[in-house]
Structure formats: C-alpha cells, structure tokens
Design a protein around this motif. Structure first.
Motif, mmCIF file in Angstrom:
data_model
loop_
_atom_site.group_PDB
_atom_site.id
_atom_site.type_symbol
_atom_site.label_atom_id
_atom_site.label_comp_id
_atom_site.label_asym_id
_atom_site.label_seq_id
_atom_site.Cartn_x
_atom_site.Cartn_y
_atom_site.Cartn_z
ATOM 1 N N UNK A 74 4.748 0.638 7.084
ATOM 2 C CA UNK A 74 3.447 1.360 6.695
ATOM 3 C C UNK A 74 3.105 0.818 5.570
ATOM 4 N N UNK A 75 3.474 -0.403 4.838
ATOM 5 C CA UNK A 75 3.035 -0.904 3.758
ATOM 6 C C UNK A 75 1.673 -1.466 3.739
ATOM 7 N N UNK A 76 0.883 -1.116 2.592
ATOM 8 C CA UNK A 76 -0.439 -1.460 2.784
ATOM 9 C C UNK A 76 -0.855 -2.943 3.046
ATOM 10 N N UNK A 77 0.220 -3.797 2.746
ATOM 11 C CA UNK A 77 -0.304 -5.171 3.331
ATOM 12 C C UNK A 77 -0.418 -5.203 4.838
ATOM 13 N N UNK A 78 0.165 -4.347 5.502
ATOM 14 C CA UNK A 78 0.097 -4.481 6.947
ATOM 15 C C UNK A 78 -1.280 -3.693 7.465
ATOM 16 N N UNK A 79 -1.825 -2.792 6.430
ATOM 17 C CA UNK A 79 -2.895 -1.997 7.109
ATOM 18 C C UNK A 79 -3.840 -2.693 7.894
ATOM 19 N N UNK B 193 -7.762 -6.525 2.086
ATOM 20 C CA UNK B 193 -8.867 -6.133 2.572
ATOM 21 C C UNK B 193 -9.942 -6.150 1.319
ATOM 22 N N UNK B 194 -9.707 -6.767 0.216
ATOM 23 C CA UNK B 194 -10.549 -7.074 -0.907
ATOM 24 C C UNK B 194 -11.789 -8.178 -0.459
ATOM 25 N N UNK C 161 13.546 0.907 9.844
ATOM 26 C CA UNK C 161 14.270 -0.326 9.680
ATOM 27 C C UNK C 161 13.674 -1.502 8.865
ATOM 28 N N UNK C 162 12.279 -1.389 8.862
ATOM 29 C CA UNK C 162 11.456 -2.396 8.321
ATOM 30 C C UNK C 162 11.661 -2.347 6.781
ATOM 31 N N UNK C 163 12.114 -0.993 6.102
ATOM 32 C CA UNK C 163 12.475 -0.812 4.755
ATOM 33 C C UNK C 163 13.576 -1.708 4.272
ATOM 34 N N UNK D 28 8.544 8.925 12.508
ATOM 35 C CA UNK D 28 7.718 8.836 13.733
ATOM 36 C C UNK D 28 6.227 8.580 13.455
ATOM 37 N N UNK D 29 6.013 8.961 12.193
ATOM 38 C CA UNK D 29 4.288 8.559 11.748
ATOM 39 C C UNK D 29 4.226 7.416 10.715
ATOM 40 N N UNK D 30 3.463 6.371 11.047
ATOM 41 C CA UNK D 30 3.258 5.174 10.304
ATOM 42 C C UNK D 30 2.049 5.072 9.850
#
Ligand code: HEM
Length: 395
Positions: free
Chosen positions: A16-21, A28-29, A344-346, A373-375
C-alpha cells in the motif's frame, strides 16, 4: 505531518506504499500532480455507462478548452444488494456487507428516527461552530485579493481577511483495493469443521459478522448477536439504533470489529458512556464511498469522506482506532476488515503479530496470522469550496 510518518500512521506501507499508488503518490509530482478533482454523478449503473460517457465528454471538452489535462480517471458505482427473488434492495460493498447506513446527522438538518443525535455543523462545514464550541480552521485570503467582494469577511474580531473556507469542507479520497478472494478464503479456512461441514456456511457468516460488527445484511450485532435479522438490517429506522456501553467485553459486538473501532460510540471508556460519546463525536466522518471494479478485475472502494479537520477526523480514526494494535485492551489486533494487517510485502512483518479476537464465554476465539484484506491504491486530500469560494476562484 511529514509524508513518511503519515504513510506509516495510515498503514500505507508494503503493497500500500505511496510509491506504488496509481495516483497521488510521490512519483505523481510535476506532470501527474493532481490539482483538481471533478466528480460526476449520474443515475443508472456502469453497464448503462453510455450516459456517463456522454456526460463526461461534454465536461472534458469544456475543461480541455480551458487548459486542464486529465491525470487519472476512476469509474465507481453503487453495487446492489439483491434479494432472494432477484430484486434490488439497497447497496453493498465488495465483501458483500450492506453499506451507507450510518451517517452523522448535522445540527439544523432533518433528524431521522433511529439515527445518532445531531452534531455541530462545524465538524463538517467550515465557518460554523464545532463540537469544541469553536470555529474550525479555515483558509483565508487578504482582502485586497477579493476586490469584487465575493467572499465573506473572516469571523474574527479586528481581521479584514476574507474567509475562503466558509461553507466548504475537506474531502478525503482513498482508492482501497479489496482482496475479496483472500477474505472469503480466510473465512472458509477458519470455519471448516470436518465433523460438521454442513455448519460451515453459518459459521462463516458469523465470523464475517463478528469482524464487521454487522451481519452482511446490515443487521447490527449489538441488536442481534446470535442470528441474522435481514428485516432489521434494511430498516433505516432501526439499523443504526444501538450503543456499545452495555457490552463492555464485546460479547455481542467485538471491540475489535470494524464498526466498533471506526465509531466506538458510547463504549470507548468502560463505565463512562457520556465522556465516550463526547470523544467519539469529535472524530466523525461523513462517508460517501462508492465501490469500483476496474477493467483488469481489481475491485474495491473509492473511499470518500468529508470532514472539517482531516488530522482530527479521518487520520485519527484510521491511525488511533483502526490501525492501533492496542485499541480496546488488545495488544496485537487491528481493524480486521480495513486495518493494516499482515502484508508479506512489509519487510520483517511476522504473521503471528496480527490477530483477531472474538470474545465469547466460556472461551474466546483467537485467530492469528490475519492477512491484510484492504490495500491502498491511491489517494489525496482536497478542499471542497462552498459556492461563494467557487465564484471567487472562477473569477
Ligand atoms: C475497503 C475498506 C472498507 C470497507 C469494506 C468498509 C465497510 C464498511 C461497512 C460495511 C460499514 C457498515 C455500514 C454503515 O454503517 O454504513 C462501515 C462503517 C463505517 N466505516 Fe468502513 N469500510 C472501509 C474502510 C473504512 C475506512 C478507511 C474508514 C475510516 C478511516 C471507515 C470508517 C467507517 C465508519 C466511521 C463507519 C460507521 C461506523 C458506525 O458509525 O457505526 N471505513 N464500513
């Protein structure tokens, strides 16, 4: 708040990290930075999206002519609750729970029976008194920038500044992916009894209800803890008419459940319902979410919430109530539906440190290794101007 700290506080880590949004993250700058959100609503559903496409096209022609460029588009649409006879009856989110029932009532608006007592308008609308008896912080502009006098003068003695915020609000947008398969798998795995396989379905529904605090029909566990009552679930005069004070151990509605964490009502401080309610009322949200399903099959919730103070309302609820492992006397439990559970990604995340507890007598049920369950897939905070501010900005 520094962005890194905010991401951690909101559980925007790992997958859920902002880099992957998809939008609103640090990558997105510049070119993809979002300056404005346009929300278009029509009747009907996405299968009849022709009308929305035409509506969107008309707007696109206008905003492109004024130099605006699209950065991200998201379709979203209410999902119907379907009765046994195939007819529609309210709306649900992707995990199948009835949604959109609970809304705070604002002082001065129509108070519907069975809904919570009205809150001060300043909890949601800038320029009015809030639950602290104060006016919310509001954006201002110097008087000389408003030569046409379109904005009201700031309601502060001796100030000539103009109040840009009056009648406006702040909008929180979060694109939240729901892993429906993982959710159903989790329920099945933990409700299967080889000696009583026929009871699996009922056990699944009970566990799902205990995690949400409501049956999927919408019926609150506080009112019907043992057995679903679909009639109650869809009755707006009754389905929000409950409190938690008389259930301090969470035997009816678990302290850990999503609805109890996101709005603890009068049950926050054991034995002090009045103070509990006072605190809960200072952290309310006007939710206006819409489910989405993307062409690649990803589904979830476009979480939209209005509040006058994002830090004290949205961020507080997410951080201090939903993602707090120690909430309600627990030590390793987060909101089982929308909390930042095991991902697991953390790096270094240990599944054993994530649990859900269902209080019961004589014994409680405790499940460890609760997956997330929510990303988070994107998000941002926006100022929603009132009509006067909109005229001023357009001028
Ligand atoms: C995909 C993620 C989410 C799902 C599937 C979900 C689902 C639900 C459902 C089904 C309800 C009960 C319906 C109702 O009372 O209207 C509910 C209530 C609520 N949710 Fe969520 N939710 C999600 C995320 C969030 C987030 C991120 C927040 C806030 C940070 C939040 C705050 C609330 C609040 C305040 C209530 C009302 C509780 C009450 O007053 O009883 N939810 N949610």
């Amino acid at each position: 708040m520094a962005e890194e700290y905010r991401a951690r506080a909101l559980g925007d880590t790992g997958s859920s990290a902002p880099e992957k949004w998809q939008f609103g993250g640090p990558d997105a700058r510049g070119e993809r930075d979002i300056h404005l959100v346009l929300m278009l609503f029509t009747h009907g559903n996405l299968d009849q999206s022709g009308s929305m496409d035409a509506y969107h096209l008309r707007h696109r022609q206008r905003y492109e002519a004024h130099g605006l460029r699209e950065v991200f588009i998201q379709d979203a649409c209410l999902l119907p609750m379907v009765r046994d006879d195939g007819t529609e009856d309210g709306s649900r989110e992707a995990f199948g729970y009835r949604d959109g029932m609970t809304q705070p009532t604002l002082e001065g608006t129509h108070h519907k029976p069975g809904q919570s007592a009205p809150l001060k308008a300043g909890e949601f609308i800038l320029g009015y008194e809030n639950e602290y008896g104060q006016l919310p912080f509001t954006p201002v502009v110097p008087a000389e920038q408003d030569p046409q006098g379109l904005l009201p003068v700031l309601d502060v003695k001796g100030s000539s500044a103009k109040d840009l915020g009056r009648n406006g609000s702040y909008l929180v947008i979060r694109k939240l992916r729901q892993d429906v398969d993982a959710f159903e798998r989790f329920l099945s795995e933990h409700c299967h009894d080889p000696e009583d396989p026929e009871g699996d379905a009922a056990r699944k529904e009970l566990l799902a209800a205990k995690m949400m605090g409501r049956w999927r029909s919408g019926a609150p566990l506080s009112l019907c803890p043992e057995k679903d009552d679909p009639g109650l679930g869809k009755d707006p005069a009754r389905n929000n008419d409950f409190c938690f004070e008389s259930d301090p151990k969470g035997l009816r509605c678990p302290l850990n459940s999503h609805v109890r964490r996101s709005n603890p009502r009068d049950g926050l401080i054991p034995g002090d319902p009045k103070e509990s309610l006072k605190i809960s009322n200072r952290h309310q949200l006007l939710r206006r979410g819409r489910p989405y399903k993307d062409p690649d099959g990803e589904q979830g919730l476009m979480f939209l919430a209005l509040n006058a103070n994002i830090r004290r309302q949205f961020e507080f609820v997410q951080q201090t109530w939903m993602n707090n492992p120690k909430f309600g006397g627990h030590y390793d439990s987060r909101d089982p539906i929308a909390g930042d559970n095991h991902d697991p990604a953390v790096e270094g995340s240990d599944p054993k440190a994530y649990s859900v507890t269902i209080p019961g007598e004589p014994v409680r049920q405790r499940i460890t290794g609760l997956p997330r369950f929510v990303h988070t897939r994107g998000g941002g905070y926006f100022f929603l101007p009132g009509i006067q501010a909109l005229r001023f900005l357009a001028s």
